[in-house]
Design an enzyme around this catalytic site. Structure first.
Site, PDB file in Angstrom:
ATOM      1  N   CYS A  79       0.840  -1.204   0.000  1.00  0.00           N
ATOM      2  CA  CYS A  79       0.000   0.000   0.000  1.00  0.00           C
ATOM      3  C   CYS A  79       0.875   1.255   0.000  1.00  0.00           C
ATOM      4  CB  CYS A  79      -0.921   0.000   1.221  1.00  0.00           C
ATOM      5  SG  CYS A  79      -1.921   1.481   1.359  1.00  0.00           S
TER       6      CYS A  79
ATOM      7  N   CYS B 115      -0.505   4.164   2.116  1.00  0.00           N
ATOM      8  CA  CYS B 115      -0.293   4.023   3.566  1.00  0.00           C
ATOM      9  C   CYS B 115       1.172   4.286   3.943  1.00  0.00           C
ATOM     10  CB  CYS B 115      -0.639   2.609   4.044  1.00  0.00           C
ATOM     11  SG  CYS B 115      -2.078   1.863   3.298  1.00  0.00           S
ATOM     12  N   ASP B 116       2.108   3.799   3.143  1.00  0.00           N
ATOM     13  CA  ASP B 116       3.497   3.721   3.601  1.00  0.00           C
ATOM     14  C   ASP B 116       4.495   4.652   2.906  1.00  0.00           C
ATOM     15  OD1 ASP B 116       2.733   1.791   5.389  1.00  0.00           O
ATOM     16  OD2 ASP B 116       3.128   0.130   4.036  1.00  0.00           O
TER      17      ASP B 116
END
Ligand code: NAP
Length: 302
Positions: free
Chosen positions: A131, A134-135
């Protein structure tokens, strides 16, 4: 009888179905495992959903779908469905409870496919990610690789390029699968490069990812690459449930007709979980609307 309709899965297909069933005044429960929005919610920007010409974040679009569904009366709960039982009354058994309903709409979508190579599982959260939204901020000024050549790989590589020093796409063929409009974006970001005809063989590191070994599939030669992050976007696998005699294809996608009927009367499927050609938000919401209308007709016929 508990509910008229239970929708399993809160991605765009499930939320669309619940908007239609609730608006038709059917008592609707939507059961979602994590947070509403599915894959859409972890997508950076959505550029091809009609009505948002200047793009909208997947998360914001998910919130809009969610709010609209609740506005019309859908009850949304967070729980995991363990199994479904068919019968004159249908039953959904979750990890925490069980619910009775007249009709069921399955919209469980897909999950990320893993590479299943040495190091991949060990380094999840320590250099291996699925992701970018997200990261990506963890990889500011670092060197990352993206595995895959589809829309997700290219779209997420473009997003990562705003944070990372370099983004190298590793693709197993000599041609990307991604749509042309996404491919053209690569040229606009000089820190993105592509290595073709190559696969990832192994991921190494101590506490965090430090290097990977890639194999050139034409020469069969291995090469070490120093990297800080490995982002994997190699496609999706269906989120299949324990389903009562529902016909699946050889991969596990649910077979439906064009009205979203599965092989079991009163159980419908919509969105990415069903066997279909085009998996997009716009096709998921259309499937959801159709599944809702078919469920309504089924309930009226009881
Ligand atoms: P995808 O289209 O199935 O592409 C998967 C990519 O990973 C392909 O390039 C494939 O290579 C490669 N691959 C598969 N298995 C591999 C393995 N074991 N090792 C290395 N590479 C492997 O999946 P996706 O990109 O996640 O997209 C899924 C769906 O969502 C698609 O329908 C896509 O159009 C849609 N989507 C749309 C958008 C958008 O419209 N903006 C954004 C994201 C996703 P080959 O090419 O050689 O098969």
């Amino acid at each position: 009888m508990g509910y008229d309709v239970i929708v399993v899965g809160g991605g765009p297909a499930g939320l669309s179905a619940s908007i239609y069933t609730s608006r038709a005044k059917l008592k609707t429960l939507l059961i979602e495992r994590k947070c509403c929005g599915g894959q859409m919610a972890i997508t950076d920007l959505i550029e091809n959903y009609p009505g948002f010409s200047s793009a909208i974040s997947g998360f914001d679009l998910a919130i809009k779908f969610n709010e609209q569904s609740k506005l019309f009366g859908t009850e949304i709960i967070y729980d995991e469905v363990a199994s479904i039982e068919d019968g004159s009354t249908k039953k959904i058994i979750t990890m925490q409870s069980s619910y009775e309903t007249k009709a069921i709409i399955i919209a469980t979508g897909t999950n990320i496919r893993q590479m299943n190579i040495p190091g991949e599982s060990n380094f999840i959260g320590r250099g291996v990610s699925f992701c970018a939204t997200c990261d990506a901020p963890f990889y500011r000024d670092k060197n990352v690789i993206v595995i895959g050549g589809g829309d997700s790989a290219v779209q997420e590589a473009v997003y990562l390029s705003k944070f990372a020093k370099t983004v190298t796409i590793i693709h197993r063929r000599n041609k990307l699968r991604a749509s042309k409009i996404l491919q053209e974006k690569i040229a606009l970001h000089p820190n993105i490069s592509v290595i073709y005809n190559s696969i990832l063989k192994e991921i190494y590191g101590k506490d965090l990812v430090e290097k990977v070994v890639i194999t050139d599939i034409e020469t069969n030669k291995n090469k070490d690459l120093k990297v800080d992050g490995v982002f994997v976007f190699i496609g999706l696998v269906p989120n299949t449930l324990a389903l009562p005699n529902i016909k699946l294809d050889s991969i596990g996608y649910i077979m439906t007709d064009e009205s979203m009927n599965t092989s079991v009367p009163g159980i419908f499927a919509c969105g990415d979980i069903r066997k279909k050609q085009l998996r997009q938000i716009v096709t998921a919401v259309a499937d959801g609307a159709q599944a809702a209308i078919s469920a309504q007709h089924y309930i009226e016929s009881l």
